[in-house]
Design a protein around this motif. Structure first.
Motif, PDB file in Angstrom:
ATOM      1  N   GLY A  40      -2.151 -15.160  16.677  1.00 61.42           N
ATOM      2  CA  GLY A  40      -1.893 -14.438  15.434  1.00 61.42           C
ATOM      3  C   GLY A  40      -0.533 -13.782  15.527  1.00 61.42           C
ATOM      4  O   GLY A  40       0.211 -14.009  16.498  1.00 61.42           O
ATOM      5  N   LEU A  41      -0.183 -12.990  14.541  1.00 57.99           N
ATOM      6  CA  LEU A  41       1.066 -12.239  14.627  1.00 57.99           C
ATOM      7  C   LEU A  41       0.928 -11.175  15.712  1.00 57.99           C
ATOM      8  O   LEU A  41      -0.163 -10.640  15.941  1.00 57.99           O
ATOM      9  CB  LEU A  41       1.392 -11.586  13.289  1.00 57.99           C
ATOM     10  CG  LEU A  41       1.643 -12.539  12.109  1.00 57.99           C
ATOM     11  CD1 LEU A  41       2.110 -11.754  10.885  1.00 57.99           C
ATOM     12  CD2 LEU A  41       2.665 -13.614  12.461  1.00 57.99           C
ATOM     13  N   GLU A  43       1.839  -7.511  17.880  1.00 56.66           N
ATOM     14  CA  GLU A  43       1.556  -6.119  17.534  1.00 56.66           C
ATOM     15  C   GLU A  43       2.618  -5.486  16.629  1.00 56.66           C
ATOM     16  O   GLU A  43       2.389  -4.410  16.055  1.00 56.66           O
ATOM     17  CB  GLU A  43       1.414  -5.272  18.805  1.00 56.66           C
ATOM     18  CG  GLU A  43       2.694  -5.069  19.600  1.00 56.66           C
ATOM     19  CD  GLU A  43       3.031  -6.260  20.497  1.00 56.66           C
ATOM     20  OE1 GLU A  43       4.095  -6.218  21.140  1.00 56.66           O
ATOM     21  OE2 GLU A  43       2.229  -7.215  20.529  1.00 56.66           O
ATOM     22  N   THR A  46       1.710  -4.582  11.494  1.00 57.92           N
ATOM     23  CA  THR A  46       0.706  -3.522  11.411  1.00 57.92           C
ATOM     24  C   THR A  46      -0.145  -3.605  10.151  1.00 57.92           C
ATOM     25  O   THR A  46      -0.931  -2.695   9.879  1.00 57.92           O
ATOM     26  CB  THR A  46       1.390  -2.142  11.460  1.00 57.92           C
ATOM     27  OG1 THR A  46       2.331  -2.034  10.369  1.00 57.92           O
ATOM     28  CG2 THR A  46       2.132  -1.953  12.776  1.00 57.92           C
ATOM     29  N   ARG A  49      -5.371  -7.857   8.763  1.00 56.17           N
ATOM     30  CA  ARG A  49      -5.604  -9.139   9.417  1.00 56.17           C
ATOM     31  C   ARG A  49      -6.989  -9.620   9.013  1.00 56.17           C
ATOM     32  O   ARG A  49      -7.915  -8.819   8.912  1.00 56.17           O
ATOM     33  CB  ARG A  49      -5.522  -9.002  10.942  1.00 56.17           C
ATOM     34  CG  ARG A  49      -4.139  -8.545  11.435  1.00 56.17           C
ATOM     35  CD  ARG A  49      -4.181  -8.168  12.919  1.00 56.17           C
ATOM     36  NE  ARG A  49      -2.894  -7.658  13.379  1.00 56.17           N
ATOM     37  CZ  ARG A  49      -2.014  -8.339  14.103  1.00 56.17           C
ATOM     38  NH1 ARG A  49      -2.308  -9.585  14.481  1.00 56.17           N
ATOM     39  NH2 ARG A  49      -0.868  -7.813  14.461  1.00 56.17           N
ATOM     40  N   TRP A  50      -7.155 -10.925   8.809  1.00 58.38           N
ATOM     41  CA  TRP A  50      -8.446 -11.435   8.362  1.00 58.38           C
ATOM     42  C   TRP A  50      -8.675 -12.873   8.830  1.00 58.38           C
ATOM     43  O   TRP A  50      -7.742 -13.628   9.045  1.00 58.38           O
ATOM     44  CB  TRP A  50      -8.576 -11.367   6.831  1.00 58.38           C
ATOM     45  CG  TRP A  50      -7.296 -11.391   6.067  1.00 58.38           C
ATOM     46  CD1 TRP A  50      -6.488 -10.318   5.794  1.00 58.38           C
ATOM     47  CD2 TRP A  50      -6.633 -12.526   5.487  1.00 58.38           C
ATOM     48  NE1 TRP A  50      -5.379 -10.726   5.077  1.00 58.38           N
ATOM     49  CE2 TRP A  50      -5.443 -12.062   4.863  1.00 58.38           C
ATOM     50  CE3 TRP A  50      -6.950 -13.887   5.410  1.00 58.38           C
ATOM     51  CZ2 TRP A  50      -4.568 -12.911   4.192  1.00 58.38           C
ATOM     52  CZ3 TRP A  50      -6.072 -14.740   4.740  1.00 58.38           C
ATOM     53  CH2 TRP A  50      -4.910 -14.241   4.142  1.00 58.38           C
ATOM     54  N   THR A  67      -5.881 -17.822  10.895  1.00 56.59           N
ATOM     55  CA  THR A  67      -6.060 -16.381  10.728  1.00 56.59           C
ATOM     56  C   THR A  67      -5.002 -15.879   9.747  1.00 56.59           C
ATOM     57  O   THR A  67      -3.863 -16.361   9.751  1.00 56.59           O
ATOM     58  CB  THR A  67      -5.914 -15.632  12.065  1.00 56.59           C
ATOM     59  OG1 THR A  67      -4.667 -15.996  12.687  1.00 56.59           O
ATOM     60  CG2 THR A  67      -7.052 -15.978  13.007  1.00 56.59           C
ATOM     61  N   HIS A  69      -2.760 -12.788   7.615  1.00 58.28           N
ATOM     62  CA  HIS A  69      -2.094 -11.507   7.825  1.00 58.28           C
ATOM     63  C   HIS A  69      -1.425 -11.078   6.524  1.00 58.28           C
ATOM     64  O   HIS A  69      -0.749 -11.880   5.879  1.00 58.28           O
ATOM     65  CB  HIS A  69      -1.043 -11.634   8.926  1.00 58.28           C
ATOM     66  CG  HIS A  69      -1.561 -12.243  10.192  1.00 58.28           C
ATOM     67  ND1 HIS A  69      -1.799 -13.599  10.306  1.00 58.28           N
ATOM     68  CD2 HIS A  69      -1.908 -11.685  11.380  1.00 58.28           C
ATOM     69  CE1 HIS A  69      -2.256 -13.851  11.533  1.00 58.28           C
ATOM     70  NE2 HIS A  69      -2.337 -12.720  12.193  1.00 58.28           N
ATOM     71  N   ILE A 212      -4.564 -13.637  20.499  1.00 62.93           N
ATOM     72  CA  ILE A 212      -5.431 -12.597  19.955  1.00 62.93           C
ATOM     73  C   ILE A 212      -6.427 -12.201  21.036  1.00 62.93           C
ATOM     74  O   ILE A 212      -7.262 -13.008  21.461  1.00 62.93           O
ATOM     75  CB  ILE A 212      -6.176 -13.103  18.702  1.00 62.93           C
ATOM     76  CG1 ILE A 212      -5.158 -13.513  17.621  1.00 62.93           C
ATOM     77  CG2 ILE A 212      -7.125 -12.035  18.174  1.00 62.93           C
ATOM     78  CD1 ILE A 212      -5.793 -14.181  16.418  1.00 62.93           C
ATOM     79  N   TYR A 218     -10.458  -9.230  13.853  1.00 66.54           N
ATOM     80  CA  TYR A 218     -10.032  -9.733  12.551  1.00 66.54           C
ATOM     81  C   TYR A 218     -11.185  -9.659  11.550  1.00 66.54           C
ATOM     82  O   TYR A 218     -10.986  -9.337  10.382  1.00 66.54           O
ATOM     83  CB  TYR A 218      -9.535 -11.164  12.665  1.00 66.54           C
ATOM     84  CG  TYR A 218      -8.093 -11.305  13.088  1.00 66.54           C
ATOM     85  CD1 TYR A 218      -7.143 -11.854  12.232  1.00 66.54           C
ATOM     86  CD2 TYR A 218      -7.669 -10.888  14.352  1.00 66.54           C
ATOM     87  CE1 TYR A 218      -5.824 -11.989  12.616  1.00 66.54           C
ATOM     88  CE2 TYR A 218      -6.351 -11.015  14.744  1.00 66.54           C
ATOM     89  CZ  TYR A 218      -5.432 -11.570  13.874  1.00 66.54           C
ATOM     90  OH  TYR A 218      -4.124 -11.694  14.252  1.00 66.54           O
ATOM     91  N   GLU A 221     -11.816  -5.880  10.770  1.00 60.92           N
ATOM     92  CA  GLU A 221     -10.791  -5.315   9.898  1.00 60.92           C
ATOM     93  C   GLU A 221     -10.980  -5.775   8.463  1.00 60.92           C
ATOM     94  O   GLU A 221     -10.788  -5.011   7.529  1.00 60.92           O
ATOM     95  CB  GLU A 221      -9.391  -5.697  10.401  1.00 60.92           C
ATOM     96  CG  GLU A 221      -8.279  -5.031   9.619  1.00 60.92           C
ATOM     97  CD  GLU A 221      -6.941  -5.073  10.324  1.00 60.92           C
ATOM     98  OE1 GLU A 221      -5.908  -4.916   9.657  1.00 60.92           O
ATOM     99  OE2 GLU A 221      -6.938  -5.251  11.554  1.00 60.92           O
ATOM    100  N   ASN A 222     -11.386  -7.048   8.302  1.00 62.55           N
ATOM    101  CA  ASN A 222     -11.623  -7.547   6.958  1.00 62.55           C
ATOM    102  C   ASN A 222     -12.790  -6.809   6.308  1.00 62.55           C
ATOM    103  O   ASN A 222     -12.760  -6.496   5.123  1.00 62.55           O
ATOM    104  CB  ASN A 222     -11.916  -9.046   6.996  1.00 62.55           C
ATOM    105  CG  ASN A 222     -12.103  -9.627   5.607  1.00 62.55           C
ATOM    106  OD1 ASN A 222     -11.190  -9.615   4.792  1.00 62.55           O
ATOM    107  ND2 ASN A 222     -13.291 -10.128   5.325  1.00 62.55           N
TER     108      ASN A 222
END
Length: 252
Positions: A40-41, A43, A46, A49-50, A67, A69, A212, A218, A221-222
């Motif tokens: 993923g991207l 750190e 910010t 993320r899903w 994934t 962002h 990740i 992820y 957070e979603n």
């Protein structure tokens, strides 16, 4: 280049509906079955993320997945929302030459071109040119995905250029191209997987990628984002319930 089914962005159901509403994403379960690390991207990003979706072979071997962002992409330009600012990372597991699932053919080994095509078709999957109906959009999408396939098969020519970006802190050269719909890039990670990415509204030049550590984060957070969105809607409805027809607040 592996010729995965071209029906979806990366061989799986689209993550957005025809009306531009995000479709239900899969849970983290499919991601946990992969034998390779997910990227993923790093750190430095910010934002939200899903999870998106995972594609597996007939024997349930995970082949690749995505994934997301940033903001969730909306397909229809006239869906009442501004263009989303997002970047999607596609992780492609390394696979050798092998027989197809139905045993009728042979699949090429996965390469950077595989990641480039998955990323290119993924960008198209969340694109809907204005003033285009469902039928025309379907024909347009088929034509554009065929073009994306051809472009991914020849990464050494225009419109591809080279863009160096960090992967786990190590500079890696990516194949990169831009179009009116967004940008696409593809390269290989030190972990032996191939990375594709696509986005719109976010510059690719400042991005970095990393493994990740906890893919479940992820999903969590979603879920938090959805809870916050529901709370905002409920709050707005509560305020609206106190408004008089002339727009004044009945509580005053």
């Amino acid at each position: 280049m592996e010729t995965t089914s071209r029906a979806g962005a990366d061989g799986a159901p689209s993550t957005v509906t025809a009306e531009g509403v995000p479709a239900t994403r899969r849970t983290v379960d499919g991601y946990l079955k992969a034998s390779f690390p997910w990227y993923g991207l790093d750190e430095a990003f910010t934002g939200p993320r899903w999870l998106m979706h995972v594609t597996a072979a007939a024997d349930d071997t995970v082949q690749h997945g995505s994934t997301g962002h940033g903001e969730e992409p909306v397909v229809r330009a006239d869906a009442g929302a501004e263009k989303a600012r997002f970047a999607v990372v596609v992780t492609v597991g390394s696979s050798p030459v092998r027989h197809s699932d139905d045993g009728t053919g042979v699949l090429d080994a996965t390469t950077v071109s595989s990641a480039a095509w998955l990323a290119g078709s993924g960008l198209l999957d969340c694109t809907w040119p204005p003033q285009m109906d469902h039928t025309l959009r379907g024909e347009w999408l088929n034509q554009q995905i065929e073009t994306a396939f051809e472009l991914a098969d020849d990464l050494g020519r225009d419109p591809w250029s080279t863009l160096s970006l960090p992967v786990d802190g190590v500079p890696v050269d990516f194949h990169y191209r831009e179009s009116e719909f967004g940008w696409v890039l593809a390269g290989s990670a030190p972990e032996g997987v191939h990375i594709g990415a696509y986005g719109r509204g976010m510059s690719a030049y400042g991005l970095g990628f990393s493994v990740i550590g906890d893919i479940a984060s992820y999903e969590n957070e979603n879920e938090n984002e959805n809870e916050n969105a529901n709370a905002d809607r409920n709050g707005a409805e509560g305020v609206t319930g106190h408004m008089n027809p002339d727009g004044s607040d009945s509580r005053s």
